[in-house]
Design an enzyme around this catalytic site. Sequence first.
Site, PDB file in Angstrom:
ATOM      1  N   LEU A   1       0.900  -1.190  -0.012  1.00 48.10           N
ATOM      2  CA  LEU A   1      -0.039   0.116  -0.114  1.00 48.10           C
ATOM      3  C   LEU A   1       0.953   1.417  -0.187  1.00 48.10           C
ATOM      4  O   LEU A   1       2.026   1.232   0.507  1.00 48.10           O
ATOM      5  CB  LEU A   1      -0.817   0.247   1.273  1.00 48.10           C
ATOM      6  CG  LEU A   1      -1.639  -1.226   1.438  1.00 48.10           C
ATOM      7  CD1 LEU A   1      -2.608  -0.879   2.826  1.00 48.10           C
ATOM      8  CD2 LEU A   1      -2.808  -1.048   0.147  1.00 48.10           C
ATOM      9  N   ASP A   2       0.352   2.256  -0.707  1.00 48.43           N
ATOM     10  CA  ASP A   2       1.189   3.442  -0.419  1.00 48.43           C
ATOM     11  C   ASP A   2       1.316   3.907   1.096  1.00 48.43           C
ATOM     12  O   ASP A   2       0.526   3.665   1.862  1.00 48.43           O
ATOM     13  CB  ASP A   2       0.145   4.615  -1.269  1.00 48.43           C
ATOM     14  CG  ASP A   2       0.275   4.459  -2.713  1.00 48.43           C
ATOM     15  OD1 ASP A   2       1.185   3.684  -3.062  1.00 48.43           O
ATOM     16  OD2 ASP A   2      -0.524   4.887  -3.390  1.00 48.43           O
ATOM     17  N   ARG A   3       2.271   4.818   1.266  1.00 46.30           N
ATOM     18  CA  ARG A   3       2.592   5.038   2.643  1.00 46.30           C
ATOM     19  C   ARG A   3       1.432   5.817   3.294  1.00 46.30           C
ATOM     20  O   ARG A   3       1.038   5.526   4.520  1.00 46.30           O
ATOM     21  CB  ARG A   3       3.821   6.254   2.546  1.00 46.30           C
ATOM     22  CG  ARG A   3       4.228   6.810   4.075  1.00 46.30           C
ATOM     23  CD  ARG A   3       5.059   7.875   3.966  1.00 46.30           C
ATOM     24  NE  ARG A   3       4.298   9.226   3.122  1.00 46.30           N
ATOM     25  CZ  ARG A   3       5.002  10.205   2.869  1.00 46.30           C
ATOM     26  NH1 ARG A   3       6.185  10.325   3.092  1.00 46.30           N
ATOM     27  NH2 ARG A   3       4.172  11.138   2.499  1.00 46.30           N
TER      28      ARG A   3
END
Length: 306
Positions: free
Chosen positions: A137-139
């Site tokens: 997942l993106d940050r």
Amino acid sequence: MASETPRRLSVEPGRAGMRLDQFLALPLGSRSQAQSLIDTGRVRVGGRLRPKRHIVQAGEVVEVELQTSPEVGRDTSEPIAPFTVPYEDDHILVVDKPAGVVVHPARGHATGTLAQALSGRAAGGEDGWRAGIVHRLDRDTSGLLVVAKNHEVHRALKALLARRGLHREYRALVEGHPASRTGTIDAPIGRDRRDRLRVSLDTDVARAARTHFELERQLPSTALLRIRLETGRTHQIRVHLEAIGHPVCGDPVYGTAGRFGLSRQFLHAARLSFEHPLTHRQVDVVSPMPEDLQAALRRAERDSAA
């Protein structure tokens, strides 16, 4: 005392075409360190020494001899935001990742990652610096990821992901109202031609990407969508929603930062379901919406001009 530790990194299709020093800087968190390792003969591509300007190709294996140290992201004592494990057995665990936590070491994020926090619990895959990680997942996207505990399960989960047996469902608050209650966005994406920090449809290396959406709630100036991924490209949901004119609220790259008091994009991996690769039982995990997104949703409900 620091010791020499070999590390093998496989070049994924999304990183093909990068210079060797750029590619290596991602897990190390420092391009200067990457260049130093290459210049001192401690990096090989396919078993051969290559210059830092070498262009890496998908499937190549980059071998690095480095010293175990905090600078290369191996210090698991670094503080990390708390995360929960809503499901775990002898073979896998499902992690609920908070926003702000990077999944594995990358440029500018050499330490304090989820992969490092899971050291000793997760295993599998060719890349030791992200052992056990199956997808990411993106940050600043919160929610669920599945992680393997051994190589056999990691291979099985990657195969499950490839044949689209890993069902990932998200919640996204978007600007405006889609023209239909359901839809599919089928548009190849890749690194933007002009801005390498962005992903877009305007790219030289397009990869197939398909996103399904369904309207869950229509608010005065926004819509809460239920999103299902068929593919899992970098920034896919965010790019696809921007492409149809409904960017994710609060998205600092593809939308308008700060909407409804958000400090990140309103995107949450809310449900993860799949057939267990060994027991063949159905695993179905749900993550509640984090408080910051709930607060933004309340603001969107009462403030049509926000």
